[in-house]
Design a protein around this motif. Structure first.
Motif, mmCIF file in Angstrom:
data_model
loop_
_atom_site.group_PDB
_atom_site.id
_atom_site.type_symbol
_atom_site.label_atom_id
_atom_site.label_comp_id
_atom_site.label_asym_id
_atom_site.label_seq_id
_atom_site.Cartn_x
_atom_site.Cartn_y
_atom_site.Cartn_z
ATOM 1 N N GLN A 108 0.824 -1.204 0.000
ATOM 2 C CA GLN A 108 0.000 0.000 0.000
ATOM 3 C C GLN A 108 0.866 1.265 0.000
ATOM 4 O O GLN A 108 0.357 2.363 -0.174
ATOM 5 C CB GLN A 108 -0.913 0.030 1.231
ATOM 6 N N THR A 109 2.174 1.072 0.202
ATOM 7 C CA THR A 109 3.108 2.193 0.305
ATOM 8 C C THR A 109 3.839 2.401 -1.007
ATOM 9 O O THR A 109 4.224 1.448 -1.676
ATOM 10 C CB THR A 109 4.133 1.931 1.425
ATOM 11 N N ALA A 110 4.079 3.646 -1.383
ATOM 12 C CA ALA A 110 4.805 3.959 -2.612
ATOM 13 C C ALA A 110 6.305 3.873 -2.366
ATOM 14 O O ALA A 110 6.815 4.458 -1.411
ATOM 15 C CB ALA A 110 4.440 5.362 -3.092
ATOM 16 N N LEU A 290 0.071 5.064 -1.175
ATOM 17 C CA LEU A 290 -0.223 5.266 -2.593
ATOM 18 C C LEU A 290 -1.484 6.102 -2.802
ATOM 19 O O LEU A 290 -1.537 6.966 -3.691
ATOM 20 C CB LEU A 290 -0.387 3.912 -3.282
ATOM 21 N N ILE A 291 -2.494 5.854 -1.979
ATOM 22 C CA ILE A 291 -3.751 6.597 -2.095
ATOM 23 C C ILE A 291 -3.509 8.086 -1.875
ATOM 24 O O ILE A 291 -4.046 8.934 -2.591
ATOM 25 C CB ILE A 291 -4.798 6.051 -1.104
ATOM 26 N N THR A 292 -2.683 8.401 -0.888
ATOM 27 C CA THR A 292 -2.380 9.806 -0.587
ATOM 28 C C THR A 292 -1.705 10.483 -1.770
ATOM 29 O O THR A 292 -2.086 11.586 -2.178
ATOM 30 C CB THR A 292 -1.479 9.903 0.649
ATOM 31 N N LEU A 326 -1.253 1.190 -7.476
ATOM 32 C CA LEU A 326 -2.553 0.917 -6.853
ATOM 33 C C LEU A 326 -3.145 -0.387 -7.384
ATOM 34 O O LEU A 326 -3.783 -1.143 -6.645
ATOM 35 C CB LEU A 326 -3.502 2.078 -7.121
ATOM 36 N N GLY A 327 -2.920 -0.661 -8.655
ATOM 37 C CA GLY A 327 -3.393 -1.923 -9.204
ATOM 38 C C GLY A 327 -2.696 -3.117 -8.585
ATOM 39 O O GLY A 327 -3.287 -4.188 -8.424
ATOM 40 N N GLN A 360 -7.319 -5.064 -12.080
ATOM 41 C CA GLN A 360 -6.488 -5.833 -11.150
ATOM 42 C C GLN A 360 -7.143 -5.908 -9.783
ATOM 43 O O GLN A 360 -7.166 -6.970 -9.136
ATOM 44 C CB GLN A 360 -5.097 -5.195 -11.024
ATOM 45 N N GLN A 361 -7.676 -4.790 -9.325
ATOM 46 C CA GLN A 361 -8.341 -4.756 -8.023
ATOM 47 C C GLN A 361 -9.606 -5.628 -8.032
ATOM 48 O O GLN A 361 -9.889 -6.340 -7.064
ATOM 49 C CB GLN A 361 -8.692 -3.317 -7.647
ATOM 50 N N ASN A 362 -10.356 -5.570 -9.121
ATOM 51 C CA ASN A 362 -11.567 -6.400 -9.215
ATOM 52 C C ASN A 362 -11.219 -7.886 -9.175
ATOM 53 O O ASN A 362 -11.921 -8.687 -8.542
ATOM 54 C CB ASN A 362 -12.320 -6.080 -10.504
ATOM 55 N N GLU A 363 -10.163 -8.251 -9.840
ATOM 56 C CA GLU A 363 -9.734 -9.651 -9.832
ATOM 57 C C GLU A 363 -9.336 -10.087 -8.431
ATOM 58 O O GLU A 363 -9.647 -11.198 -7.998
ATOM 59 C CB GLU A 363 -8.560 -9.829 -10.797
ATOM 60 N N LYS A 364 -8.661 -9.184 -7.707
ATOM 61 C CA LYS A 364 -8.266 -9.511 -6.335
ATOM 62 C C LYS A 364 -9.492 -9.604 -5.429
ATOM 63 O O LYS A 364 -9.515 -10.424 -4.503
ATOM 64 C CB LYS A 364 -7.291 -8.447 -5.815
#
Length: 387
Positions: A108-110, A290-292, A326-327, A360-364
């Protein structure tokens, strides 16, 4: 591109003790913050064939400037007429609390390459090299000099190797047995016949192939040869367009550059921490969520990257890279929501990567739901009948 010294002095000055001057130059270099200083001649003819093969194979990708100047890159005197010697310097950049493992393991971290967490090294080193040239000029009035820091067609690693600062490793980076490879290189072209340093380090990689084996994208196609088109640093920094889909998942959370081939190098256990405050990390970009970072508008991006090497990729490619990160992150409904909200407000380039990330997120999400359903069935089978 041809640089020239402002003044040219064809008459050799014989009354200067160049041996003593070379000693002074190295001392001045250390005083200016360079970790080591070496001096070499300008004969790089032995590297021309390899450079041409690298270009012929297209390994430079979109970096047209690598081919634009032909063999001038290997011929310093064609770049700057009257050059007789090159003063090569290195400056450590490894920051305290680099926290490599922590940042790379948290999806989740860049992750930003550690060289880019502080101030732009080009500016820092060029200013120091200019001061070094001025010091030499006070000793030698009839002097031509020109500083370079990754800013012109110069084979800086080959020059540094000839100047005795290390050897080129199988990852193509310069490695020093006392400092690993966590340092920047710079050059000062001068018009005086200083005594040269002989390379004092033999190639130290031996049979080790860790960098080749563990490169995430297989960019080190053979020892000492990097196909930039596969390199994560190239893909996140130099590439102007879309990141090829076959490499996106391999980027992980690396949104600017990559340190993997250095992290696995055994010699980097000797890496030296930098004393330069300018290279210490900015907390606004180090190991941020990453969201930030994806939520930054262009004004925020420009403000937080002022004086940073990151600014050169611009806000659009910044978003492109983070969208890929993010993906690759663990499934999170907030990620899908953010990506969906930003989609219509971004360029087609960013939209392409957002769409990939959402898929990618949907698949996860589907995989997560399957795992949960499987777990429920296992639990239910193990429960007593009257539970």
């Amino acid at each position: 591109m041809v640089f020239s010294f402002q003044d040219r002095f064809p008459v050799t000055i014989t009354h200067i003790d160049y041996i003593e001057l070379a000693k002074k130059i190295k001392q001045w270099g250390v005083e200016l913050g360079f970790a080591e200083v070496g001096i070499t001649d300008i004969d790089l003819s032995q590297h021309e064939a390899q450079l041409q093969r690298w270009l012929d194979n297209g390994y430079h990708g979109e970096m047209a400037y690598m081919a634009a100047h032909g063999m001038k890159r290997a011929r310093p005197a064609e770049l700057v007429p009257d050059t007789q010697r090159v003063i090569s310097v290195k400056m450590n950049y490894l920051p305290p609390d680099a926290s490599f493992a922590k940042a790379l393991s948290n999806k989740q971290t860049a992750y930003i390459s550690r060289y880019a967490l502080g101030r732009d090294y080009h500016k820092v080193m060029r200013n120091r090299l200019k001061k070094l040239g001025q010091k030499i000029e006070r000793e030698v009035e009839q002097l031509g000099y020109r500083p370079f820091v990754d800013s012109a067609p110069v084979l800086e690693r080959q020059l540094a190797e000839k100047a005795g600062l290390g050897w080129r490793g199988k990852n193509s980076l310069l490695i020093n047995k006392k400092a690993g490879s966590w340092f920047f290189l710079g050059e000062l072209f001068v018009s005086i016949p200083l005594p040269i340093d002989n390379p004092n380090e033999s190639e130290g990689c031996g049979k080790c192939n860790a960098c080749i084996t563990l490169c995430p994208t297989g960019a080190i196609v053979e020892p000492y040869v990097v196909d930039a088109r596969k390199c994560i640093s190239y893909l996140t920094i130099e590439l102007q367009g879309a990141i090829p889909e076959q490499y996106r998942a391999l980027l992980g959370n690396r949104i600017y550059g990559c340190d993997d081939c250095q992290l696995v190098c055994p010699w980097n256990r000797f890496g030296q921490l930098t004393d330069e405050q300018d290279f210490h990390p900015r907390q606004s970009i180090k190991d941020q969520d990453l969201i930030t970072l994806f939520s930054w508008d262009e004004a925020t991006f420009l403000k937080n990257t002022e004086g940073s090497p990151i600014r050169r990729i611009g806000h659009e490619r910044w978003l492109r890279n983070i969208a890929v990160g993010l993906g690759n992150a663990d499934y999170n409904p907030a990620i899908i929501q953010l990506l969906t909200e930003r989609h219509q407000h971004t360029s087609p380039l960013v939209q392409e990567h957002i769409e990939w990330a959402i898929s990618q997120q949907n698949e996860k999400q589907i995989n997560t739901e399957r795992k949960q359903a499987r777990l429920i069935r296992i639990i239910e089978k193990g429960l007593p009948r009257d539970a």
